[in-house]
Design an enzyme around this catalytic site. Structure first.
Site, PDB file in Angstrom:
ATOM      1  CB  SER A  89      -0.919   0.092   1.094  1.00 36.96           C
ATOM      2  OG  SER A  89      -2.047  -0.880   0.755  1.00 36.96           O
ATOM      3  CE1 TYR A 188      -5.242   2.200   3.834  1.00 38.56           C
ATOM      4  CE2 TYR A 188      -6.299   0.187   2.717  1.00 38.56           C
ATOM      5  CZ  TYR A 188      -5.057   1.120   2.898  1.00 38.56           C
ATOM      6  OH  TYR A 188      -3.950   0.909   2.164  1.00 38.56           O
ATOM      7  CB  SER A 189     -11.858   2.306   0.326  1.00 36.08           C
ATOM      8  OG  SER A 189     -12.241   1.766  -0.875  1.00 36.08           O
ATOM      9  CG  ASN A 190      -6.776  -2.065  -0.789  1.00 34.21           C
ATOM     10  OD1 ASN A 190      -5.599  -1.678  -0.929  1.00 34.21           O
ATOM     11  ND2 ASN A 190      -7.213  -2.491   0.187  1.00 34.21           N
TER      12      ASN A 190
END
Length: 302
Positions: A89, A188-190
């Site tokens: 990330s 949280y977001s990919n």
């Protein structure tokens, strides 16, 4: 058996730390003590959670590089302190930097809606902004939560599969958003960074990988950094990476160094080194890459 369970936690840990200070250079004895403490902490990481670990620290005392553990299970080969590894990330920081450069150039705006750049891709995209994608408050569901994870067999079966951003975003938007109102909550977001990668392409006519190469990797001479796309390999030198798998019902560490990184795309596909990451972060924080006020504009509460 105790050692095996520790191995299953993670494969190789890597750290890059930039420390800015105006303090006087430490005396040799103090410096030696400090570096021994760093090595002890690195050894602790391996002792509790990793096969191998590496670190680079740059401060007023100079540059320190250290490693602990082994580069490959079953050998005594040391972890290469200048080795390459998947940075996961941390890739998002490169993507965010490109986005903020485009904002600085007037090519897009932090308050532009997702719908204005990616029509009909995300339900409710007309109320969701670029800023919210950057700071994980958009509410768009994280596609990673829809995927099989280790140690299951389904995860192993996807090892060489090529994923497209459209496929992964479709998996995400099939689930309800994490909040009813974009901007209301942090989650949280990919997926948000997959969308930012697509917005970069719409704004520039080039892939986010090309833009990262032209704007960051090239100018900063990050020779160990790459955006591999669908290539499964990591160039040498590099340690091996391991994940737990259950081929016969019992979890064991399996070499997972080679895999198709399209699963992560703009959210986490990059490869780098501790040296390159230190150089990148230093350039980001000293204003070389983007004006400091844009970091506040993008990531502070609005």
């Amino acid at each position: 058996m105790k050692r095996v369970h520790r191995v299953l936690v993670t494969a190789t840990a890597a750290f890059a730390v930039v420390v800015a200070s105006s303090a006087a250079v430490a005396a040799p004895a103090e410096k030696a003590t400090d570096r021994r403490a760093l090595q002890a902490r690195l050894d602790h990481v391996v002792d509790v959670a990793a096969v191998g670990a590496m670190a680079e620290v740059r401060d007023e005392r100079g540059v320190w590089r250290g490693s602990s553990g082994v580069a490959r299970l079953g050998t005594d080969r040391a972890v290469p302190v200048r080795g390459r590894f998947r940075v996961g990330s941390i890739s998002k920081t490169f993507v965010a930097t490109v986005v903020l450069q485009l904002v600085d150039e007037g090519e897009l705006g932090l308050d532009d809606t997702v719908e204005s750049w990616l029509p009909r891709v995300v339900p409710g995209g007309d109320g969701m902004t670029v800023r919210q994608l950057l700071n994980h408050t958009s509410g768009v569901y994280d596609y990673v939560r829809t995927l099989p994870m280790p140690p299951g067999r389904e995860f192993v079966a996807n090892r060489w599969r090529t994923w497209t951003p459209d496929e992964l975003v479709a998996r995400a938007v099939a689930s309800p958003p994490t909040s009813e109102t974009p901007g209301a909550e942090y989650a949280y977001s990919n997926t948000g960074y997959l969308l930012l990668g697509q917005i970069i392409e719409k704004a520039t006519g080039h892939s986010y990988a090309d833009e990262i190469g032209q704007r960051i990797i090239g100018p900063l001479r990050l020779g160990g950094t790459s955006v591999p796309g669908t290539s499964p390999r990591i160039p040498n030198p590099r340690p091996r990476a391991y994940l737990p798998v259950e081929p016969g019902g019992t979890a064991r560490p399996a070499d997972y160094t080679e895999m198709n990184p399209s699963l992560f795309g703009a959210a986490g596909e990059m490869i780098s080194t501790t040296r390159d990451l230190n150089r990148f972060v230093a350039a980001l924080l000293d204003g070389t890459l983007i004006p400091a006020h844009l970091l506040d504009d993008a990531f502070c509460d609005q």
